[in-house]
Each structure stands twice: as structure tokens, then as C-alpha cells.
Write a protein that holds these residues in place. Sequence first.
Motif, PDB file in Angstrom:
ATOM      1  N   ASP A 104       8.507  49.354  22.368  1.00 18.88           N
ATOM      2  CA  ASP A 104       7.533  49.764  21.352  1.00 18.88           C
ATOM      3  C   ASP A 104       8.097  49.576  19.945  1.00 18.88           C
ATOM      4  OD1 ASP A 104       5.610  50.502  23.248  1.00 18.88           O
ATOM      5  OD2 ASP A 104       6.414  52.547  23.401  1.00 18.88           O
ATOM      6  N   ASP A 105       9.423  49.525  19.840  1.00 18.92           N
ATOM      7  CA  ASP A 105      10.090  49.304  18.557  1.00 18.92           C
ATOM      8  C   ASP A 105       9.941  47.832  18.169  1.00 18.92           C
ATOM      9  OD1 ASP A 105      12.189  50.149  16.444  1.00 18.92           O
ATOM     10  OD2 ASP A 105      13.104  48.398  17.416  1.00 18.92           O
ATOM     11  N   LEU A 106       9.340  47.555  17.000  1.00 21.02           N
ATOM     12  CA  LEU A 106       9.038  46.177  16.590  1.00 21.02           C
ATOM     13  C   LEU A 106      10.290  45.301  16.526  1.00 21.02           C
ATOM     14  CD1 LEU A 106       6.982  44.075  15.677  1.00 21.02           C
ATOM     15  CD2 LEU A 106       7.299  44.915  13.333  1.00 21.02           C
ATOM     16  N   ARG A 107      11.378  45.828  15.972  1.00 18.36           N
ATOM     17  CA  ARG A 107      12.609  45.022  15.873  1.00 18.36           C
ATOM     18  C   ARG A 107      13.115  44.641  17.262  1.00 18.36           C
ATOM     19  NH1 ARG A 107      17.397  43.499  15.050  1.00 18.36           N
ATOM     20  NH2 ARG A 107      19.293  44.339  14.338  1.00 18.36           N
ATOM     21  N   GLN A 108      13.159  45.616  18.171  1.00 15.34           N
ATOM     22  CA  GLN A 108      13.627  45.342  19.531  1.00 15.34           C
ATOM     23  C   GLN A 108      12.665  44.401  20.251  1.00 15.34           C
ATOM     24  OE1 GLN A 108      16.571  46.129  20.745  1.00 15.34           O
ATOM     25  NE2 GLN A 108      16.103  45.080  22.647  1.00 15.34           N
ATOM     26  N   ARG A 109      11.371  44.590  20.042  1.00 11.30           N
ATOM     27  CA  ARG A 109      10.374  43.713  20.665  1.00 11.30           C
ATOM     28  C   ARG A 109      10.569  42.269  20.202  1.00 11.30           C
ATOM     29  NH1 ARG A 109       5.247  44.104  22.919  1.00 11.30           N
ATOM     30  NH2 ARG A 109       3.889  42.343  22.470  1.00 11.30           N
ATOM     31  N   ASN A 110      10.814  42.082  18.897  1.00 15.47           N
ATOM     32  CA  ASN A 110      11.045  40.731  18.375  1.00 15.47           C
ATOM     33  C   ASN A 110      12.283  40.101  19.011  1.00 15.47           C
ATOM     34  OD1 ASN A 110       8.797  40.627  16.728  1.00 15.47           O
ATOM     35  ND2 ASN A 110       9.885  41.331  14.913  1.00 15.47           N
ATOM     36  N   LEU A 111      13.328  40.895  19.185  1.00 10.05           N
ATOM     37  CA  LEU A 111      14.533  40.385  19.845  1.00 10.05           C
ATOM     38  C   LEU A 111      14.238  40.006  21.295  1.00 10.05           C
ATOM     39  CD1 LEU A 111      17.210  42.868  18.445  1.00 10.05           C
ATOM     40  CD2 LEU A 111      16.984  40.432  17.895  1.00 10.05           C
ATOM     41  N   GLN A 112      13.417  40.800  21.955  1.00 12.38           N
ATOM     42  CA  GLN A 112      13.041  40.484  23.327  1.00 12.38           C
ATOM     43  C   GLN A 112      12.223  39.194  23.388  1.00 12.38           C
ATOM     44  OE1 GLN A 112      11.366  44.519  24.186  1.00 12.38           O
ATOM     45  NE2 GLN A 112      12.370  44.185  26.179  1.00 12.38           N
ATOM     46  N   LEU A 113      11.306  39.017  22.441  1.00 13.16           N
ATOM     47  CA  LEU A 113      10.500  37.793  22.406  1.00 13.16           C
ATOM     48  C   LEU A 113      11.377  36.571  22.151  1.00 13.16           C
ATOM     49  CD1 LEU A 113       7.414  39.145  20.455  1.00 13.16           C
ATOM     50  CD2 LEU A 113       7.416  38.284  22.821  1.00 13.16           C
ATOM     51  N   GLU A 114      12.355  36.732  21.262  1.00 11.17           N
ATOM     52  CA  GLU A 114      13.288  35.636  20.993  1.00 11.17           C
ATOM     53  C   GLU A 114      14.077  35.290  22.257  1.00 11.17           C
ATOM     54  OE1 GLU A 114      16.892  34.705  17.889  1.00 11.17           O
ATOM     55  OE2 GLU A 114      16.894  36.629  18.931  1.00 11.17           O
ATOM     56  N   GLU A 123       7.726  35.149  13.974  1.00 14.14           N
ATOM     57  CA  GLU A 123       7.827  34.523  12.652  1.00 14.14           C
ATOM     58  C   GLU A 123       9.098  34.936  11.901  1.00 14.14           C
ATOM     59  OE1 GLU A 123       6.774  31.939   9.745  1.00 14.14           O
ATOM     60  OE2 GLU A 123       5.565  32.268  11.547  1.00 14.14           O
ATOM     61  N   VAL A 124       9.536  36.158  12.083  1.00 13.18           N
ATOM     62  CA  VAL A 124      10.709  36.663  11.366  1.00 13.18           C
ATOM     63  C   VAL A 124      11.958  35.821  11.662  1.00 13.18           C
ATOM     64  CG1 VAL A 124      11.373  38.353  13.133  1.00 13.18           C
ATOM     65  CG2 VAL A 124      11.973  38.760  10.751  1.00 13.18           C
ATOM     66  N   PHE A 125      12.021  35.192  12.824  1.00 12.27           N
ATOM     67  CA  PHE A 125      13.178  34.374  13.171  1.00 12.27           C
ATOM     68  C   PHE A 125      13.027  32.925  12.731  1.00 12.27           C
ATOM     69  CE2 PHE A 125      13.499  37.623  16.670  1.00 12.27           C
ATOM     70  CZ  PHE A 125      14.527  38.324  16.058  1.00 12.27           C
ATOM     71  N   ARG A 126      11.877  32.561  12.219  1.00  9.09           N
ATOM     72  CA  ARG A 126      11.641  31.171  11.804  1.00  9.09           C
ATOM     73  C   ARG A 126      11.986  30.925  10.346  1.00  9.09           C
ATOM     74  NH1 ARG A 126       5.688  30.443  14.346  1.00  9.09           N
ATOM     75  NH2 ARG A 126       6.222  31.222  16.410  1.00  9.09           N
TER      76      ARG A 126
END
Length: 152
Positions: A81-91, A133-136
Motif C-alpha cells: 500500500d506504500d507508494l514508494r515500496q509499490r514502485n520498487l515492486q513494479l520495477e 514514471e519515477v524511475f524513468r
Amino acid sequence: MLETPARIEPALLETIPIPIADLVAEISASASLLGAALHPRTAQSLADVVRLMNTYYSNLIEGHNTRPKDIERALRNDFSDDLRQRNLQLEARAHHAVQARVDRLAHEGRLPEPASASFLTWLHQEFYKSTPEVFRALGEGQNRIAFAPGER
């Protein structure tokens, strides 16, 4: 001097010392024997574990600490549910998926030259089109994908 991606050059040996060439041949032969001795399901399970490890360590090198259990959760579409952790999981999920495609191409004997510009372009397109997008972003107005996926 500021380091830029344009300054990266392949680090190739002009001549390979005979002891190193012999060691490479020995390791390759041993790996082939081991691979041939594994049951196909065991080999697949081992490949899955190695792919997970590669994802973890590759992302850790980038400073993105996504634990293996969180990568496994992402592969099951179970996101934090944490956006930062979710983004890391998506990456991590994107990395894992691209690695699986590369492994499949290699297994089918269709893997292009891994150091070719076209392969590296494809690899980055495939990876970054599935990352948040944050990783791009490289900087203001700059994006890691210089062109739309599939375009050249």
C-alpha cells in the motif's frame, strides 16, 4: 569531470591470457555437464531462483532495496500500500519479466548479440515501458526512454 552515460565504453581485453582462456573453457564445460544432468523441472526451478536473485541484486546496485519476499509478492500482483515500496515492486517485476524474456530467447537459440546497440535498445525499452514514471526520469525534461517503445 562529470560522469555521463556517453563516456561508458566496453571494457574488453585485447588479448586473453592463456590461463584465463583455459579457466573459461573449464568452467563452461563443467556448467554444460551440470546443466545436462539436471531434470528439466529442477533446471527451471533453479532458473527461477537465479532470476529472482538477479532482480534483487541488480536493483540493489541501483540503490533500490526491494527484498526478495517483496519481489515474489509483486510477481503474484500483491503490492504494498506504500507508494514508494509499490514502485520498487513494479520495477522489480519489470526487471524479472525482461530477464525471463531474455532467458527464453537464449533457450530458443534466438538471443541476438547481447552487446549490440539494437539489443540494448530493445532491452531498455522493454524494461522502462513497464516501470513507474519515477524511475524513468533522468532530470528535468529528460527521460530514460528517448523514443517510444518500438520506434527507432
